[in-house]
Scaffold this motif. Sequence first.
Motif, PDB file in Angstrom:
ATOM      1  N   LEU A  17       0.507  -1.094   0.127  1.00  0.00           N
ATOM      2  CA  LEU A  17       0.467  -0.080  -0.035  1.00  0.00           C
ATOM      3  C   LEU A  17       0.769   1.499   0.294  1.00  0.00           C
ATOM      4  O   LEU A  17       0.460   1.880  -0.825  1.00  0.00           O
ATOM      5  CB  LEU A  17      -0.921   0.253   1.273  1.00  0.00           C
ATOM      6  N   LEU A  18       1.770   1.063   1.078  1.00  0.00           N
ATOM      7  CA  LEU A  18       2.707   2.147   0.829  1.00  0.00           C
ATOM      8  C   LEU A  18       3.272   2.483  -0.744  1.00  0.00           C
ATOM      9  O   LEU A  18       3.849   3.939  -1.198  1.00  0.00           O
ATOM     10  CB  LEU A  18       3.418   2.073   2.066  1.00  0.00           C
ATOM     11  N   ASP A  19       4.071   1.693  -1.295  1.00  0.00           N
ATOM     12  CA  ASP A  19       4.938   1.879  -2.049  1.00  0.00           C
ATOM     13  C   ASP A  19       3.461   2.411  -3.145  1.00  0.00           C
ATOM     14  O   ASP A  19       4.039   2.981  -4.009  1.00  0.00           O
ATOM     15  CB  ASP A  19       5.324   0.264  -2.575  1.00  0.00           C
ATOM     16  N   LYS A  20       2.297   1.593  -3.258  1.00  0.00           N
ATOM     17  CA  LYS A  20       2.154   1.856  -5.156  1.00  0.00           C
ATOM     18  C   LYS A  20       1.054   3.446  -4.527  1.00  0.00           C
ATOM     19  O   LYS A  20       0.829   4.018  -4.967  1.00  0.00           O
ATOM     20  CB  LYS A  20       0.710   1.003  -4.175  1.00  0.00           C
ATOM     21  N   ARG A  21       1.344   4.251  -2.743  1.00  0.00           N
ATOM     22  CA  ARG A  21       0.822   5.228  -3.024  1.00  0.00           C
ATOM     23  C   ARG A  21       1.711   6.273  -2.824  1.00  0.00           C
ATOM     24  O   ARG A  21       1.951   7.582  -3.669  1.00  0.00           O
ATOM     25  CB  ARG A  21      -0.225   5.824  -1.108  1.00  0.00           C
ATOM     26  N   TRP A  35      -6.715   5.142   4.925  1.00  0.00           N
ATOM     27  CA  TRP A  35      -6.736   4.454   3.637  1.00  0.00           C
ATOM     28  C   TRP A  35      -6.835   3.329   3.519  1.00  0.00           C
ATOM     29  O   TRP A  35      -7.516   2.703   2.135  1.00  0.00           O
ATOM     30  CB  TRP A  35      -4.849   4.805   3.586  1.00  0.00           C
ATOM     31  N   ILE A  36      -7.271   2.263   4.816  1.00  0.00           N
ATOM     32  CA  ILE A  36      -7.250   0.382   4.214  1.00  0.00           C
ATOM     33  C   ILE A  36      -8.371   1.244   4.714  1.00  0.00           C
ATOM     34  O   ILE A  36      -9.302  -0.677   4.483  1.00  0.00           O
ATOM     35  CB  ILE A  36      -6.431   0.241   5.107  1.00  0.00           C
ATOM     36  N   TYR A  48      -1.294  -1.603  13.139  1.00  0.00           N
ATOM     37  CA  TYR A  48      -0.034  -1.379  14.049  1.00  0.00           C
ATOM     38  C   TYR A  48       0.482  -2.204  14.618  1.00  0.00           C
ATOM     39  O   TYR A  48       2.229  -2.101  13.735  1.00  0.00           O
ATOM     40  CB  TYR A  48      -1.383  -0.973  15.655  1.00  0.00           C
ATOM     41  N   ASN A  49       0.217  -2.773  14.408  1.00  0.00           N
ATOM     42  CA  ASN A  49       1.564  -4.504  14.368  1.00  0.00           C
ATOM     43  C   ASN A  49       2.213  -4.846  13.284  1.00  0.00           C
ATOM     44  O   ASN A  49       3.630  -4.920  13.257  1.00  0.00           O
ATOM     45  CB  ASN A  49       1.152  -5.885  14.831  1.00  0.00           C
ATOM     46  N   ALA A  50       1.678  -4.836  11.834  1.00  0.00           N
ATOM     47  CA  ALA A  50       2.080  -4.106  10.737  1.00  0.00           C
ATOM     48  C   ALA A  50       3.683  -3.392  10.818  1.00  0.00           C
ATOM     49  O   ALA A  50       4.517  -3.789  10.081  1.00  0.00           O
ATOM     50  CB  ALA A  50       1.153  -4.292   9.522  1.00  0.00           C
ATOM     51  N   VAL A  51       3.355  -2.547  10.696  1.00  0.00           N
ATOM     52  CA  VAL A  51       3.799  -0.765  10.765  1.00  0.00           C
ATOM     53  C   VAL A  51       4.673  -0.570  12.136  1.00  0.00           C
ATOM     54  O   VAL A  51       6.261  -0.649  11.415  1.00  0.00           O
ATOM     55  CB  VAL A  51       2.911   0.528  10.934  1.00  0.00           C
ATOM     56  N   ARG A  52       4.631  -1.381  13.019  1.00  0.00           N
ATOM     57  CA  ARG A  52       6.149  -2.004  13.895  1.00  0.00           C
ATOM     58  C   ARG A  52       7.002  -2.771  13.586  1.00  0.00           C
ATOM     59  O   ARG A  52       8.401  -2.133  13.799  1.00  0.00           O
ATOM     60  CB  ARG A  52       5.097  -1.909  15.556  1.00  0.00           C
ATOM     61  N   ASP A  53       6.592  -3.904  13.162  1.00  0.00           N
ATOM     62  CA  ASP A  53       7.357  -4.436  11.998  1.00  0.00           C
ATOM     63  C   ASP A  53       7.897  -3.980  11.456  1.00  0.00           C
ATOM     64  O   ASP A  53       9.269  -4.080  11.072  1.00  0.00           O
ATOM     65  CB  ASP A  53       6.678  -5.740  11.736  1.00  0.00           C
ATOM     66  N   LEU A  54       7.372  -3.260  10.244  1.00  0.00           N
ATOM     67  CA  LEU A  54       8.554  -2.365   9.439  1.00  0.00           C
ATOM     68  C   LEU A  54       9.378  -1.761   9.787  1.00  0.00           C
ATOM     69  O   LEU A  54      10.227  -1.371   9.255  1.00  0.00           O
ATOM     70  CB  LEU A  54       7.222  -1.666   8.338  1.00  0.00           C
ATOM     71  N   ALA A  55       9.034  -0.949  10.798  1.00  0.00           N
ATOM     72  CA  ALA A  55       9.551   0.167  11.528  1.00  0.00           C
ATOM     73  C   ALA A  55      10.941  -0.553  12.477  1.00  0.00           C
ATOM     74  O   ALA A  55      11.827  -0.004  11.956  1.00  0.00           O
ATOM     75  CB  ALA A  55       8.755   0.680  12.437  1.00  0.00           C
ATOM     76  N   ASN A  56      10.705  -2.230  12.834  1.00  0.00           N
ATOM     77  CA  ASN A  56      12.029  -2.317  13.222  1.00  0.00           C
ATOM     78  C   ASN A  56      13.377  -2.688  11.820  1.00  0.00           C
ATOM     79  O   ASN A  56      14.247  -4.101  12.038  1.00  0.00           O
ATOM     80  CB  ASN A  56      11.901  -3.921  14.071  1.00  0.00           C
ATOM     81  N   ALA A  57      12.190  -3.440  10.972  1.00  0.00           N
ATOM     82  CA  ALA A  57      12.918  -3.557   9.776  1.00  0.00           C
ATOM     83  C   ALA A  57      13.790  -3.145   8.778  1.00  0.00           C
ATOM     84  O   ALA A  57      14.550  -3.362   8.863  1.00  0.00           O
ATOM     85  CB  ALA A  57      11.941  -4.905   9.038  1.00  0.00           C
ATOM     86  N   GLY A  58      13.150  -1.590   9.558  1.00  0.00           N
ATOM     87  CA  GLY A  58      14.532  -0.276   8.846  1.00  0.00           C
ATOM     88  C   GLY A  58      12.814   0.019   7.718  1.00  0.00           C
ATOM     89  O   GLY A  58      13.893   0.712   7.327  1.00  0.00           O
ATOM     90  N   TYR A  59      11.852  -0.404   6.944  1.00  0.00           N
ATOM     91  CA  TYR A  59      11.718   0.107   5.821  1.00  0.00           C
ATOM     92  C   TYR A  59      10.675   1.403   6.687  1.00  0.00           C
ATOM     93  O   TYR A  59      10.815   2.345   5.726  1.00  0.00           O
ATOM     94  CB  TYR A  59      10.719  -1.051   5.926  1.00  0.00           C
ATOM     95  N   LEU A  60      10.240   1.546   7.229  1.00  0.00           N
ATOM     96  CA  LEU A  60       9.839   3.127   8.087  1.00  0.00           C
ATOM     97  C   LEU A  60      11.105   4.262   9.046  1.00  0.00           C
ATOM     98  O   LEU A  60      11.144   2.921   9.997  1.00  0.00           O
ATOM     99  CB  LEU A  60       8.748   2.926   8.554  1.00  0.00           C
ATOM    100  N   PHE A  61      10.962   5.024   8.780  1.00  0.00           N
ATOM    101  CA  PHE A  61      11.547   5.529  10.571  1.00  0.00           C
ATOM    102  C   PHE A  61      10.268   5.892  10.868  1.00  0.00           C
ATOM    103  O   PHE A  61       9.592   6.536  10.362  1.00  0.00           O
ATOM    104  CB  PHE A  61      12.063   6.978   9.140  1.00  0.00           C
TER     105      PHE A  61
END
Length: 155
Positions: A17-21, A35-36, A48-61
């Motif tokens: 979703l973030l890549d598409k937007r 958005w969703i 929330y859990n998915a965003v937290r996982d993406l932040a831990n993986a370095g995809y999000l700041f």
Amino acid sequence: MTTENNRKINAPFIRALLDKRQCPAPFHLHELYGWIDASPGRERKATYNAVRDLANAGYLFTVTGPFGAGYQVSGKGMTRPGLSEDERRERNRIRNARRRGKGGPSTRAARVGMQAANTPTPAKVNPSAQGETVEQFEARGGKVERLTAFWEQAA
């Protein structure tokens, strides 16, 4: 988390979703919920859990702004750390050795022998001196007081 729309809210879904937007500006969780179209409860918790996982993986700041904490896409891919070919071979060698029983006893006799070797020996008990009998005590000059039992008193 599967919703009634048959969509699974997880990190790959949010990332797609973030890549598409293509949102370069920071966003807040409540915007992402809109958005969703996430309903309160399980969908928002999964988001929330998915965003937290993406932040831990370095995809999000995680960024802080005038309206509180938000998130921004870092532009980095989420690479999973991999093993080199040598590390993979070594790990497979160790795993296969364990499967073949190289690490321990493989026969019943070996297992019984190992168990016998690990069984502690019982503590040694010193034989005590035998006590003397009543007759020996009386022979030495001792006096024994005999009490009558209750059934002897009734007669």
